[in-house]
Design an enzyme around this catalytic site. Structure first.
Site, mmCIF file in Angstrom:
data_model
loop_
_atom_site.group_PDB
_atom_site.id
_atom_site.type_symbol
_atom_site.label_atom_id
_atom_site.label_comp_id
_atom_site.label_asym_id
_atom_site.label_seq_id
_atom_site.Cartn_x
_atom_site.Cartn_y
_atom_site.Cartn_z
ATOM 1 N N CYS A 113 45.431 41.309 35.951
ATOM 2 C CA CYS A 113 44.476 42.407 36.126
ATOM 3 C C CYS A 113 44.502 43.422 34.993
ATOM 4 O O CYS A 113 43.624 44.281 34.911
ATOM 5 C CB CYS A 113 44.724 43.105 37.464
ATOM 6 S SG CYS A 113 44.442 42.031 38.889
ATOM 7 N N HIS A 255 41.518 50.112 37.166
ATOM 8 C CA HIS A 255 41.384 48.782 37.752
ATOM 9 C C HIS A 255 41.220 48.921 39.258
ATOM 10 O O HIS A 255 42.015 49.596 39.928
ATOM 11 C CB HIS A 255 42.620 47.946 37.420
ATOM 12 C CG HIS A 255 42.794 46.756 38.303
ATOM 13 N ND1 HIS A 255 41.816 45.795 38.466
ATOM 14 C CD2 HIS A 255 43.833 46.374 39.096
ATOM 15 C CE1 HIS A 255 42.261 44.878 39.308
ATOM 16 N NE2 HIS A 255 43.467 45.204 39.706
ATOM 17 N N ASN A 285 38.452 43.380 44.424
ATOM 18 C CA ASN A 285 39.304 43.268 43.241
ATOM 19 C C ASN A 285 38.899 42.018 42.476
ATOM 20 O O ASN A 285 39.139 40.895 42.921
ATOM 21 C CB ASN A 285 40.768 43.192 43.669
ATOM 22 C CG ASN A 285 41.742 43.152 42.503
ATOM 23 O OD1 ASN A 285 41.383 42.773 41.397
ATOM 24 N ND2 ASN A 285 42.982 43.525 42.760
#
Length: 334
Positions: A113, A255, A285
């Protein structure tokens, strides 16, 4: 001699059309819309159809970013992903070919990520070293392909998508110039976020993966704590290196891992809620794609405007983390 700065000149985002809501999960898993929202902040997410791969998402986002930049040229393509189309070869050359970019340098970057920020540092380095004048940086993940569909703790969080930016050589004081980037990692904690099976360590045993080892695993409570601590610390360092004060940050783009993580980091940094960008409720996500997708959607919706000081941060497996700054340019997001 100091090389040229990398200046953001185009941006695009893409999510596949297939929409999955919390109610869809509630019909087959021991969960509910209220449970998912309270723990993640997510209401819906987009997932790929069977037969779709990461490269398909990357091509869509890359096409939009190039169109946004008003120029379909690039000297290099960097693809940040955890879900390449196949273990070998890298996916980036295929994306470059499908985009009609010719025989340019193209390679993958893997930092889960945190991938977009690691890719941004890589692209910035290519420009500073004069290896390339224009770089297409794509972050794409078909994350649902590595998620156990029966695991309610991860299945409801992760989704698929892509985001891309075009960077060109320019001056450090231009709007859109990438500011100081700060990166870090801690391999001693790699077990917190992992896919145990499928790699050389498991394959070298000559034994098949243990049941479930082909899927993504995350130790949620420990990951939450480290994500908040690392993103807060690295964001503070990036702001300091840029010569800013936290109060001068106009937009905070983190993020999109979990709404509670985002709130905790924003509060610790002292960034008011109205300055924090978020799309997690709508897209979940999306792994490495999270940051560029957030930026593209925010700019398209008018929540991000030219001249605003933007702070970026991310945290992912590795463990890995990073942060950076830039003054948002006048750019049409697609």
């Amino acid at each position: 001699m100091t090389g040229p700065a990398a200046v953001l000149t185009g941006i695009g985002g893409y999510v596949p059309p297939n929409l999955v809501t919390n109610e869809d999960f509630a019909r087959r898993l021991d969960t509910s819309d209220a449970w998912i929202r309270s723990r993640t902040g997510i209401a819906r997410r987009h997932v790929i159809e069977p037969g779709t791969a990461t490269s398909d998402l990357a091509v869509e986002a890359g096409t939009r970013a190039l169109k946004s930049a008003g120029d379909d040229r690039a000297d290099a393509l960097v693809l940040a992903t955890t879900t390449p189309d196949q273990p070998c070869p890298a996916t980036a050359p295929q994306v470059a070919s499908r985009l009609g970019l010719g025989r340019i340098a193209a390679f993958d970057v893997s930092a889960v990520c945190s991938g977009f920020l690691y890719g941004l540092a890589t692209a910035t380095g290519l420009i500073a070293a004069r290896v390339a004048e224009r770089v297409l940086l794509v972050a794409a993940d078909a994350f649902t392909t590595i998620i156990d569909p029966e695991d309610r703790t991860t299945a409801v969080i992760f989704a698929d998508g892509a985001g891309a930016v075009v960077l060109r050589a320019g001056a450090v004081d231009e709007p859109g110039a990438v500011g100081p980037l700060v990166l870090g990692s801690d391999g001693e904690l790699s077990h917190l976020i992992e896919v145990p099976g499928g790699g050389s360590r498991q394959r070298s045993t000559g034994l098949p993966p243990r049941p479930g080892d082909q899927y993504f695993r995350m130790l949620g409570r420990d990951t939450y704590r480290h994500a908040v601590e690392r993103m807060t610390a690295v964001s503070g360092e990036a702001v300091e290196r840029a010569g800013w004060r936290p109060a001068e940050v106009d937009r905070f783009a983190a993020h999109q891992a979990n709404a509670r993580i985002l709130d905790s980091v924003g509060e610790r940094l002292g960034v008011p809620a109205e300055r924090r960008l978020s799309n997690i409720e709508r897209v979940g996500n999306t792994g490495a794609a999270s940051l560029p997708l957030l930026l593209a959607q925010s700019a398209a919706e008018g929540r991000l405007a030219a001249g605003q000081r933007v702070l970026l941060t991310a945290f992912g497996g590795g463990l890995s983390w990073g942060a950076g700054t830039l003054v948002w340019p006048s750019v049409e997001a697609l």
